[in-house]
Write a protein that holds these residues in place. Sequence first.
Motif, PDB file in Angstrom:
ATOM      1  N   PRO A  90       0.815  -1.220   0.000  1.00 47.65           N
ATOM      2  CA  PRO A  90       0.000   0.000   0.000  1.00 47.65           C
ATOM      3  C   PRO A  90       0.848   1.270   0.000  1.00 47.65           C
ATOM      4  O   PRO A  90       1.980   1.270   0.473  1.00 47.65           O
ATOM      5  CB  PRO A  90      -0.782  -0.109   1.314  1.00 47.65           C
ATOM      6  N   ASP A  91       0.263   2.353  -0.526  1.00 47.92           N
ATOM      7  CA  ASP A  91       0.917   3.661  -0.466  1.00 47.92           C
ATOM      8  C   ASP A  91       0.717   4.313   0.894  1.00 47.92           C
ATOM      9  O   ASP A  91       1.501   5.167   1.313  1.00 47.92           O
ATOM     10  CB  ASP A  91       0.356   4.573  -1.561  1.00 47.92           C
ATOM     11  N   ALA A  92      -0.362   3.928   1.572  1.00 49.21           N
ATOM     12  CA  ALA A  92      -0.638   4.440   2.917  1.00 49.21           C
ATOM     13  C   ALA A  92      -1.567   3.459   3.634  1.00 49.21           C
ATOM     14  O   ALA A  92      -2.303   2.712   2.987  1.00 49.21           O
ATOM     15  CB  ALA A  92      -1.291   5.821   2.850  1.00 49.21           C
ATOM     16  N   VAL A  93      -1.510   3.484   4.970  1.00 52.15           N
ATOM     17  CA  VAL A  93      -2.365   2.612   5.785  1.00 52.15           C
ATOM     18  C   VAL A  93      -3.112   3.471   6.802  1.00 52.15           C
ATOM     19  O   VAL A  93      -2.512   4.285   7.509  1.00 52.15           O
ATOM     20  CB  VAL A  93      -1.544   1.531   6.515  1.00 52.15           C
ATOM     21  N   VAL A  94      -4.434   3.273   6.851  1.00 50.16           N
ATOM     22  CA  VAL A  94      -5.293   3.994   7.796  1.00 50.16           C
ATOM     23  C   VAL A  94      -5.785   3.013   8.851  1.00 50.16           C
ATOM     24  O   VAL A  94      -6.307   1.945   8.524  1.00 50.16           O
ATOM     25  CB  VAL A  94      -6.503   4.627   7.062  1.00 50.16           C
ATOM     26  N   PRO A 114       3.635   5.288   5.159  1.00 49.23           N
ATOM     27  CA  PRO A 114       2.896   6.320   5.886  1.00 49.23           C
ATOM     28  C   PRO A 114       1.626   5.756   6.537  1.00 49.23           C
ATOM     29  O   PRO A 114       0.884   5.004   5.900  1.00 49.23           O
ATOM     30  CB  PRO A 114       2.537   7.345   4.805  1.00 49.23           C
ATOM     31  N   THR A 115       1.387   6.130   7.801  1.00 56.96           N
ATOM     32  CA  THR A 115       0.201   5.647   8.511  1.00 56.96           C
ATOM     33  C   THR A 115      -0.584   6.813   9.102  1.00 56.96           C
ATOM     34  O   THR A 115      -0.016   7.823   9.538  1.00 56.96           O
ATOM     35  CB  THR A 115       0.577   4.672   9.649  1.00 56.96           C
ATOM     36  N   LEU A 116      -1.890   6.635   9.109  1.00 61.90           N
ATOM     37  CA  LEU A 116      -2.808   7.615   9.687  1.00 61.90           C
ATOM     38  C   LEU A 116      -3.724   6.901  10.676  1.00 61.90           C
ATOM     39  O   LEU A 116      -4.287   5.840  10.354  1.00 61.90           O
ATOM     40  CB  LEU A 116      -3.628   8.296   8.584  1.00 61.90           C
ATOM     41  N   VAL A 117      -3.853   7.460  11.860  1.00 61.39           N
ATOM     42  CA  VAL A 117      -4.746   6.914  12.889  1.00 61.39           C
ATOM     43  C   VAL A 117      -6.008   7.768  12.947  1.00 61.39           C
ATOM     44  O   VAL A 117      -5.918   9.001  12.996  1.00 61.39           O
ATOM     45  CB  VAL A 117      -4.063   6.914  14.279  1.00 61.39           C
ATOM     46  N   GLN A 118      -7.183   7.117  12.909  1.00 58.16           N
ATOM     47  CA  GLN A 118      -8.441   7.852  13.071  1.00 58.16           C
ATOM     48  C   GLN A 118      -9.058   7.456  14.413  1.00 58.16           C
ATOM     49  O   GLN A 118      -9.465   6.320  14.623  1.00 58.16           O
ATOM     50  CB  GLN A 118      -9.404   7.542  11.922  1.00 58.16           C
ATOM     51  N   GLU A 119      -9.078   8.416  15.349  1.00 53.00           N
ATOM     52  CA  GLU A 119      -9.619   8.192  16.695  1.00 53.00           C
ATOM     53  C   GLU A 119     -11.030   8.779  16.769  1.00 53.00           C
ATOM     54  O   GLU A 119     -11.222   9.978  16.621  1.00 53.00           O
ATOM     55  CB  GLU A 119      -8.713   8.848  17.740  1.00 53.00           C
ATOM     56  N   ILE A 351     -10.348  13.571   5.826  1.00 52.90           N
ATOM     57  CA  ILE A 351      -9.397  12.484   6.101  1.00 52.90           C
ATOM     58  C   ILE A 351      -8.719  12.036   4.805  1.00 52.90           C
ATOM     59  O   ILE A 351      -7.504  11.777   4.782  1.00 52.90           O
ATOM     60  CB  ILE A 351     -10.106  11.310   6.809  1.00 52.90           C
ATOM     61  N   VAL A 352      -9.487  11.953   3.735  1.00 54.52           N
ATOM     62  CA  VAL A 352      -8.920  11.604   2.428  1.00 54.52           C
ATOM     63  C   VAL A 352      -7.819  12.607   2.035  1.00 54.52           C
ATOM     64  O   VAL A 352      -6.744  12.212   1.556  1.00 54.52           O
ATOM     65  CB  VAL A 352     -10.024  11.559   1.345  1.00 54.52           C
ATOM     66  N   GLU A 353      -8.066  13.884   2.261  1.00 54.96           N
ATOM     67  CA  GLU A 353      -7.058  14.905   1.942  1.00 54.96           C
ATOM     68  C   GLU A 353      -5.789  14.715   2.770  1.00 54.96           C
ATOM     69  O   GLU A 353      -4.670  14.909   2.268  1.00 54.96           O
ATOM     70  CB  GLU A 353      -7.638  16.296   2.187  1.00 54.96           C
ATOM     71  N   GLU A 354      -5.947  14.308   4.034  1.00 60.08           N
ATOM     72  CA  GLU A 354      -4.764  14.055   4.879  1.00 60.08           C
ATOM     73  C   GLU A 354      -3.970  12.863   4.332  1.00 60.08           C
ATOM     74  O   GLU A 354      -2.731  12.884   4.330  1.00 60.08           O
ATOM     75  CB  GLU A 354      -5.194  13.782   6.322  1.00 60.08           C
ATOM     76  N   VAL A 355      -4.682  11.821   3.883  1.00 64.62           N
ATOM     77  CA  VAL A 355      -3.996  10.638   3.320  1.00 64.62           C
ATOM     78  C   VAL A 355      -3.266  11.032   2.030  1.00 64.62           C
ATOM     79  O   VAL A 355      -2.120  10.625   1.802  1.00 64.62           O
ATOM     80  CB  VAL A 355      -4.990   9.491   3.047  1.00 64.62           C
ATOM     81  N   GLU A 356      -3.908  11.853   1.191  1.00 66.26           N
ATOM     82  CA  GLU A 356      -3.283  12.320  -0.044  1.00 66.26           C
ATOM     83  C   GLU A 356      -1.976  13.056   0.247  1.00 66.26           C
ATOM     84  O   GLU A 356      -0.971  12.861  -0.456  1.00 66.26           O
ATOM     85  CB  GLU A 356      -4.231  13.242  -0.806  1.00 66.26           C
ATOM     86  N   GLN A 357      -1.996  13.892   1.278  1.00 65.41           N
ATOM     87  CA  GLN A 357      -0.780  14.634   1.641  1.00 65.41           C
ATOM     88  C   GLN A 357       0.327  13.695   2.112  1.00 65.41           C
ATOM     89  O   GLN A 357       1.508  13.905   1.801  1.00 65.41           O
ATOM     90  CB  GLN A 357      -1.095  15.667   2.725  1.00 65.41           C
ATOM     91  N   LEU A 358      -0.049  12.654   2.840  1.00 60.62           N
ATOM     92  CA  LEU A 358       0.948  11.674   3.304  1.00 60.62           C
ATOM     93  C   LEU A 358       1.615  10.979   2.115  1.00 60.62           C
ATOM     94  O   LEU A 358       2.827  10.771   2.109  1.00 60.62           O
ATOM     95  CB  LEU A 358       0.292  10.625   4.212  1.00 60.62           C
ATOM     96  N   ILE A 359       0.799  10.623   1.132  1.00 58.75           N
ATOM     97  CA  ILE A 359       1.327   9.912  -0.043  1.00 58.75           C
ATOM     98  C   ILE A 359       2.194  10.832  -0.892  1.00 58.75           C
ATOM     99  O   ILE A 359       3.262  10.445  -1.376  1.00 58.75           O
ATOM    100  CB  ILE A 359       0.175   9.309  -0.873  1.00 58.75           C
ATOM    101  N   SER A 360       1.756  12.080  -1.074  1.00 60.24           N
ATOM    102  CA  SER A 360       2.507  13.001  -1.931  1.00 60.24           C
ATOM    103  C   SER A 360       3.793  13.460  -1.246  1.00 60.24           C
ATOM    104  O   SER A 360       4.730  13.869  -1.894  1.00 60.24           O
ATOM    105  CB  SER A 360       1.652  14.209  -2.279  1.00 60.24           C
TER     106      SER A 360
END
Length: 360
Positions: A90-94, A114-119, A351-360
């Motif tokens: 994966p390019d990112a993991v949520v 890159p990882t993103l946590v959603q609390e 949240i999608v925008e945050e993931v996009e920034q992590l990937i870019s």
Amino acid sequence: MISGGGTGGHIYPAIAIANAWKEKHPTSEILFVGALGKMEMQKVPEAGYKIKGLPVAGLQRSLSLENLKFPFKLLKSLTQASQIIKDFNPDAVVGVGGYASGPVLYAAQRKGIPTLVQEQNSYAGLTNKILAKRANKICVAYPEMDRFFPADKISYTGNPVRKDILDLSGKREKALVHFGLDPAKKTLLVLGGSLGARTLNQAVLKDMQKLESEGYQLLWQCGKFYFQEMKTKLADSGLKSIHLNEFIREMDLAYAAADLIVSRAGALSVSELSLVGKPVIFIPSPNVAEDHQTKNAMAYVNHDAALLLKDSEAVGALEQKVTQLMKDDKLSEELGKNIKNLAKPNAANAIVEEVEQLIS
């Protein structure tokens, strides 16, 4: 890759994130990773996404032989998660919380993905607090979450919810017909979650005679564990304005019909109710980790955006609280307006925008 689950409060936000991502990136691949035997293994494929399961499970709070298996299941899950990540690349993991998110995000972080946590809650869970140390971004649904997470990693996005409740305008008439409700009567909506909440059901049983005599009608989701029992007791009562449901699928219509809502204070319920903008009485469940439902509710009560009734006081006190609000138009209007002000309707896209920034 999106990982986590265990309850609807984790699964539905995860699916909402996936849907928002798919809208913007229709050719990309999405893979979910959940815990074997948990509800995500059914709900995610129903939503149209692939999912792989890990044998991970949580520790039992009571003394149990199952706890002896915990380290072995965890080790096996870590190994499998590492292989799944290697295969899917994966390019990112949520991570949305729940048993599976621990091994998956840990494995991703070790590989430098890159990882993103959603609390979802106002009180962070233990797994998310551990994962947050190496996560690139933490998306939260409540302010002041820097008590648990590094402030520079936090993004205050809110919780993703179902699209159909974002706009309820014009749905009330359809809702009254759908549920067979009387347009001349005020409607109380009682929600105990898909499985049901014993305290809420006992409170309704005790007070339903009074509520009907006051001229109110009740739309009641009692949950599958209690449906037969409640159905029998309601039939014996002879009451005509109590509309019992095991589970309500058309939640947008239920919200549109309601003048007042009584609900548990799970993270997803609280987020949905803020978008609905109706007066709410929260009865938090005491049977959750760190009493986080009370903390969720108090975040709204402290902004004059909801009322709170303790679980221990609900049976016997519900009717009085309901009648107080039903007869106080000014307070009802104020609560509805204040809770709407706390809503975050664009959470999934944020949240999608945050993931996009992590990937870019």
